[in-house]
Design an enzyme around this catalytic site. Structure first.
Site, PDB file in Angstrom:
ATOM      1  N   GLU A   1       0.844  -1.197   0.000  1.00  0.00           N
ATOM      2  CA  GLU A   1       0.000   0.000   0.000  1.00  0.00           C
ATOM      3  C   GLU A   1       0.880   1.248   0.000  1.00  0.00           C
ATOM      4  OE1 GLU A   1      -2.691   0.135   3.343  1.00  0.00           O
ATOM      5  OE2 GLU A   1      -3.836   1.771   2.464  1.00  0.00           O
TER       6      GLU A   1
ATOM      7  N   ASN B   1     -12.702  -1.065   0.050  1.00  0.00           N
ATOM      8  CA  ASN B   1     -11.892  -1.563   1.168  1.00  0.00           C
ATOM      9  C   ASN B   1     -12.480  -1.070   2.488  1.00  0.00           C
ATOM     10  OD1 ASN B   1      -9.244  -2.518   2.479  1.00  0.00           O
ATOM     11  ND2 ASN B   1      -9.330  -0.366   3.108  1.00  0.00           N
ATOM     12  N   GLU B   2     -12.682  -1.967   3.396  1.00  0.00           N
ATOM     13  CA  GLU B   2     -13.185  -1.596   4.734  1.00  0.00           C
ATOM     14  C   GLU B   2     -14.250  -0.509   4.631  1.00  0.00           C
ATOM     15  OE1 GLU B   2     -10.150  -0.763   7.667  1.00  0.00           O
ATOM     16  OE2 GLU B   2      -9.307  -2.769   7.501  1.00  0.00           O
TER      17      GLU B   2
ATOM     18  N   TYR C   1      -6.343  -8.020  12.305  1.00  0.00           N
ATOM     19  CA  TYR C   1      -5.039  -7.638  12.846  1.00  0.00           C
ATOM     20  C   TYR C   1      -4.925  -8.061  14.306  1.00  0.00           C
ATOM     21  CZ  TYR C   1      -3.961  -4.724   8.793  1.00  0.00           C
ATOM     22  OH  TYR C   1      -3.671  -4.294   7.530  1.00  0.00           O
TER      23      TYR C   1
ATOM     24  N   GLU D   1      -6.067  -8.628   4.592  1.00  0.00           N
ATOM     25  CA  GLU D   1      -5.118  -7.941   5.469  1.00  0.00           C
ATOM     26  C   GLU D   1      -5.072  -8.720   6.765  1.00  0.00           C
ATOM     27  OE1 GLU D   1      -5.655  -3.677   5.978  1.00  0.00           O
ATOM     28  OE2 GLU D   1      -6.309  -3.492   3.901  1.00  0.00           O
TER      29      GLU D   1
ATOM     30  N   GLN E   1       2.378  -5.771   5.881  1.00  0.00           N
ATOM     31  CA  GLN E   1       2.495  -5.560   4.448  1.00  0.00           C
ATOM     32  C   GLN E   1       3.876  -6.049   3.988  1.00  0.00           C
ATOM     33  OE1 GLN E   1       1.353  -1.616   3.212  1.00  0.00           O
ATOM     34  NE2 GLN E   1      -0.578  -1.665   4.346  1.00  0.00           N
TER      35      GLN E   1
END
Ligand code: AHR
Length: 497
Positions: free
Chosen positions: A25, A171-172, A245, A300, A349
């Site tokens: 990203e 995204n999200e 996460y 992610e 990432q």
């Protein structure tokens, strides 16, 4: 004593190689000053893309790369990143509040994928873009006709259209991608998927931005699925993305490298919880898609230490220790255990951001312990998952506990078995008796990733402190049994043939 039985002739589904995917990203130093150094850099590069990173990603057989975000995808205008670099606009990337010169755009990303030999996963802008922009971008990428966009691509130096197997619609969108309700996003999703067209003759999966993160039980996913089902015209949804996460905001003054036993346990406990999240989200998908046609995509995942001194929140640079390696190994095992539904995942990432594979500093590049896990596990990609019975000790901390061991096994097309294990306990080694009743094993080779300290990590001064070494802790007992000695806080990969 711990026992494992591998059913070598058992057949589960294939492990999709795409669960070993990566994510790049425009955030911190992932792209600029990470993957991208520019054509004029003294750092060896091919058309601006750092050669040592490409080589490292090729070595682990990176199967796909997601770009341009993340949150950044929902502020990105693809038209800024094509054509002569000097004429590309500079915009403020408000995730980090830094200027974005757009020198790394569509052609550079596709060049990176081709250099690495991986497939492209592009995230389109729903948050601040519109349907037409997304449609045009896909035409620019995938059309071979004589239309304006394909000709513009040719003028910008690329004759043949690209194949884009994975396309994310937002995204999200429940959070940074627009703060939407699942109902609203469901309507938007239907509109976008209707008007975006793939011009290539290779397939493109349409992937909905799902409702992970704060919705680990899949409640919002159920609303989304319900809303897109039974419409007047069929809705194409090939995958649902969730994010997970190991994120420790306010839980402790947490550092990536300075921690003790209780912080180790907390991180592993939270990493382990992804198994529950996958099961809950899969349960919802099973209701709508019992044939399991749709992929559950964890695009992610990884550790995120928001209190990392001096680096967070702006740059998201963090070190990567043995603890991160054990998190990576255990998470990959959980993905593999759910191979019937989880078919794509992207660790966050690739370079210099969050649970990075690679860290750079000027000309120097180091491989993190997490990178080595991906290297040791690469033979699982596209292999057949084997059923494994595990009876193991618990690893306790206070009143809480976890299984001490995590394991997965697969069989390659050539018949070799890859057995990977990790010891979640940072203080005690584990003895394992491993039975392989229905295969004769005559050779065992392997690697171990371990260190003298649970906080061990690689630095620019000591780049090889944590790296795989030949494993001597596997003693065969006849052709159907192995005794394995797992060091504390370790990851082991054994090839049985
Ligand atoms: O990976 C960092 C950020 O985390 C991504 O941009 C976003 O999607 C997520 O919240």
């Amino acid at each position: 004593m711990n026992t494992i039985t591998i059913h070598a002739s058992g057949d589960h589904q294939k492990i999709s190689r795409h669960i070993y995917g990566h994510f790049a990203e425009h955030l911190g130093r992932c792209i600029t000053d990470g993957l991208w150094v520019g054509e004029d850099s003294p750092i060896p590069n091919t058309r601006g893309i750092r050669s040592d990173i490409v080589e490292a990603l090729r070595r682990i057989k990176a199967p796909n790369l997601r770009w341009p975000g993340g949150c950044f995808a929902d502020i990105y205008d693809w038209r800024d990143g094509i054509g002569p670099k000097a004429q590309r606009p500079v915009r403020r990337n408000f995730w980090g509040n830094v200027p974005e010169d757009n020198h790394f755009g569509t052609h550079e990303f596709m060049d990176l994928c081709e250099q690495v030999g991986c497939e492209a996963y592009i995230g389109g802008n729903v948050g601040s873009g519109n349907v037409r922009e997304m449609r045009d971008w896909i035409e620019y990428l995938t059309s071979n006709d004589q239309g304006t966009f394909a000709n513009q691509r040719r003028k910008n130096g690329r004759d043949a259209a690209w194949s884009i197997p994975f396309w994310g619609i937002g995204n999200e969108n429940w959070g940074c991608g627009g703060n939407m309700t699942p109902e609203y996003y469901a309507d938007l999703y239907c509109q976008y998927q209707n008007f975006i067209r793939n011009y290539a003759d290779t397939p493109m999966m349409k992937i909905a931005s799902g409702y992970g993160g704060s919705d680990t039980e899949g409640k919002d996913l159920a609303i989304f699925m319900d809303k897109i089902t039974n419409r007047r015209f069929p809705v194409k949804t090939d995958g649902i993305s969730i994010h997970y996460y190991v994120y420790l905001r306010n839980q402790m003054q947490h550092s990536a490298t300075k921690f003790g036993d209780s912080e180790w346990f907390t991180v592993l406990k939270m990493a382990n919880h992804i198994g529950h999240v996958i099961e809950e989200n899969s349960r919802i998908l099973d209701r709508f898609d019992p044939e399991k046609r749709m992929w559950l995509i964890v695009d992610e995942w990884g550790t995120w230490y928001p209190n990392e001194p001096g680096t967070n929140p702006e740059f998201l640079y963090q070190q990567n220790s043995m603890r991160d390696a054990v998190v990576a190994a255990h998470t990959l095992h959980l993905f593999q255990a759910h191979s019937d539904r989880v078919k794509l995942a992207n660790i966050a990432q690739t370079v210099n951001v969050l649970q990075a594979m690679i860290l750079t500093q000027g000309e120097q590049m180091i491989l993190t312990p997490s990178y080595h896990v991906f290297d040791m596990f690469k033979a699982h990609q596209d292999a057949t998952l084997l059923p494994v019975d595990l009876a193991c000790e618990t690893y306790a901390s206070g009143d809480d506990s976890l299984p001490a061991i995590s394991v997965s096994a697969s069989r390659s097309d050539s018949g070799q078995i890859l057995l990977t294990l990790c010891n979640l306990n940072p203080r005690e080694s584990q003895s394992i008796s491993c039975a392989i009743p229905d295969a004769a094993v005559t050779a065992v080779e392997g690697f171990v990733l371990a260190a003298d300290d649970m906080t061990a990590h690689n630095t620019f001064e000591q780049p090889d402190r944590v790296q795989p070494t030949v494993f001597h802790g596997a003693a065969p007992e006849g052709q159907h049994r192995l005794n394995i000695q797992l060091p504390a806080a370790s990851v082991v990969a054994l090839t049985l043939s």
